[in-house]
Motif scaffolding. Structure first.
Motif, PDB file in Angstrom:
ATOM      1  N   UNK A 191     -38.044  -3.352  14.834  1.00  0.00           N
ATOM      2  CA  UNK A 191     -36.960  -2.414  14.561  1.00  0.00           C
ATOM      3  C   UNK A 191     -37.045  -1.899  13.124  1.00  0.00           C
ATOM      4  N   UNK A 192     -37.249  -2.792  12.166  1.00  0.00           N
ATOM      5  CA  UNK A 192     -37.316  -2.343  10.771  1.00  0.00           C
ATOM      6  C   UNK A 192     -38.569  -1.514  10.509  1.00  0.00           C
ATOM      7  N   UNK A 193     -39.660  -1.786  11.201  1.00  0.00           N
ATOM      8  CA  UNK A 193     -40.843  -0.922  11.107  1.00  0.00           C
ATOM      9  C   UNK A 193     -40.503   0.472  11.643  1.00  0.00           C
ATOM     10  N   UNK A 194     -39.784   0.544  12.765  1.00  0.00           N
ATOM     11  CA  UNK A 194     -39.336   1.815  13.345  1.00  0.00           C
ATOM     12  C   UNK A 194     -38.493   2.588  12.340  1.00  0.00           C
ATOM     13  N   UNK A 195     -37.498   1.912  11.742  1.00  0.00           N
ATOM     14  CA  UNK A 195     -36.602   2.557  10.778  1.00  0.00           C
ATOM     15  C   UNK A 195     -37.380   3.062   9.560  1.00  0.00           C
ATOM     16  N   UNK A 196     -38.391   2.301   9.126  1.00  0.00           N
ATOM     17  CA  UNK A 196     -39.192   2.671   7.957  1.00  0.00           C
ATOM     18  C   UNK A 196     -40.247   3.729   8.260  1.00  0.00           C
ATOM     19  N   UNK A 197     -40.408   4.077   9.542  1.00  0.00           N
ATOM     20  CA  UNK A 197     -41.405   5.073   9.923  1.00  0.00           C
ATOM     21  C   UNK A 197     -42.808   4.511  10.043  1.00  0.00           C
ATOM     22  N   UNK A 198     -42.916   3.174  10.096  1.00  0.00           N
ATOM     23  CA  UNK A 198     -44.211   2.517  10.258  1.00  0.00           C
ATOM     24  C   UNK A 198     -44.532   2.373  11.744  1.00  0.00           C
ATOM     25  N   UNK A 199     -45.747   1.917  12.036  1.00  0.00           N
ATOM     26  CA  UNK A 199     -46.110   1.655  13.428  1.00  0.00           C
ATOM     27  C   UNK A 199     -45.269   0.497  13.958  1.00  0.00           C
ATOM     28  N   UNK A 200     -44.901   0.587  15.227  1.00  0.00           N
ATOM     29  CA  UNK A 200     -44.077  -0.448  15.840  1.00  0.00           C
ATOM     30  C   UNK A 200     -44.398  -0.529  17.318  1.00  0.00           C
ATOM     31  N   UNK A 201     -44.012  -1.643  17.903  1.00  0.00           N
ATOM     32  CA  UNK A 201     -44.164  -1.851  19.344  1.00  0.00           C
ATOM     33  C   UNK A 201     -42.791  -2.131  19.932  1.00  0.00           C
ATOM     34  N   UNK A 202     -42.643  -1.872  21.232  1.00  0.00           N
ATOM     35  CA  UNK A 202     -41.355  -2.095  21.879  1.00  0.00           C
ATOM     36  C   UNK A 202     -41.562  -2.352  23.364  1.00  0.00           C
ATOM     37  N   UNK A 203     -40.523  -2.865  23.979  1.00  0.00           N
ATOM     38  CA  UNK A 203     -40.473  -3.029  25.426  1.00  0.00           C
ATOM     39  C   UNK A 203     -39.564  -1.922  25.945  1.00  0.00           C
ATOM     40  N   UNK A 204     -39.954  -1.263  27.012  1.00  0.00           N
ATOM     41  CA  UNK A 204     -39.157  -0.171  27.561  1.00  0.00           C
ATOM     42  C   UNK A 204     -40.037   1.029  27.851  1.00  0.00           C
ATOM     43  N   UNK A 205     -39.484   2.225  27.651  1.00  0.00           N
ATOM     44  CA  UNK A 205     -40.229   3.441  27.910  1.00  0.00           C
ATOM     45  C   UNK A 205     -39.304   4.629  28.049  1.00  0.00           C
ATOM     46  N   UNK A 206     -39.820   5.689  28.680  1.00  0.00           N
ATOM     47  CA  UNK A 206     -39.071   6.923  28.879  1.00  0.00           C
ATOM     48  C   UNK A 206     -38.436   6.870  30.269  1.00  0.00           C
ATOM     49  N   UNK A 207     -37.125   7.100  30.330  1.00  0.00           N
ATOM     50  CA  UNK A 207     -36.401   6.957  31.597  1.00  0.00           C
ATOM     51  C   UNK A 207     -35.574   8.200  31.907  1.00  0.00           C
ATOM     52  N   UNK A 208     -35.587   8.582  33.179  1.00  0.00           N
ATOM     53  CA  UNK A 208     -34.689   9.645  33.635  1.00  0.00           C
ATOM     54  C   UNK A 208     -33.784   9.155  34.761  1.00  0.00           C
TER      55      UNK A 208
END
Length: 89
Positions: free
Chosen positions: A36-53
């Motif tokens: 999360x903090x990498x995401x906020x800082x604009x660094x590379x990050x990984x996550x669980x999830x994806x694009x959902x409609x």
């Protein structure tokens, strides 16, 4: 960085969250503190999830840690609900 987020706090692996999206599709991300903090800082990050409609989106916490849910979408166009539906404690 402006984004929709929910601080889930410490969660045990196996906890399950249901995310409801209304009004728009979105990228839904489940991240631990480091990611999360990498995401906020604009660094590379990984996550669980994806694009959902289609909702609800159901995500399971993979291991014990401090967790965040981030929803990437225009806040003016979307309504989001986040509920814990299972706690493996």
């Amino acid at each position: 960085m402006d984004h929709l987020y929910w601080n889930l706090g410490m969660c045990a692996g196996g906890a399950v969250f249901e995310i409801g999206l209304r009004g728009s599709t979105a990228r839904v991300c489940l991240m631990d503190d480091d990611e999360y903090y990498a995401y906020v800082d604009g660094d590379e990050y990984e996550f669980f999830g994806g694009f959902y409609d289609l909702t609800p989106v159901v995500l399971e916490v993979p291991y014990d840690d401090h967790w965040w849910i981030v929803v990437d979408s225009n806040p003016a166009d979307i309504t989001v609900t986040v509920n814990q539906v299972f706690d493996d404690d």
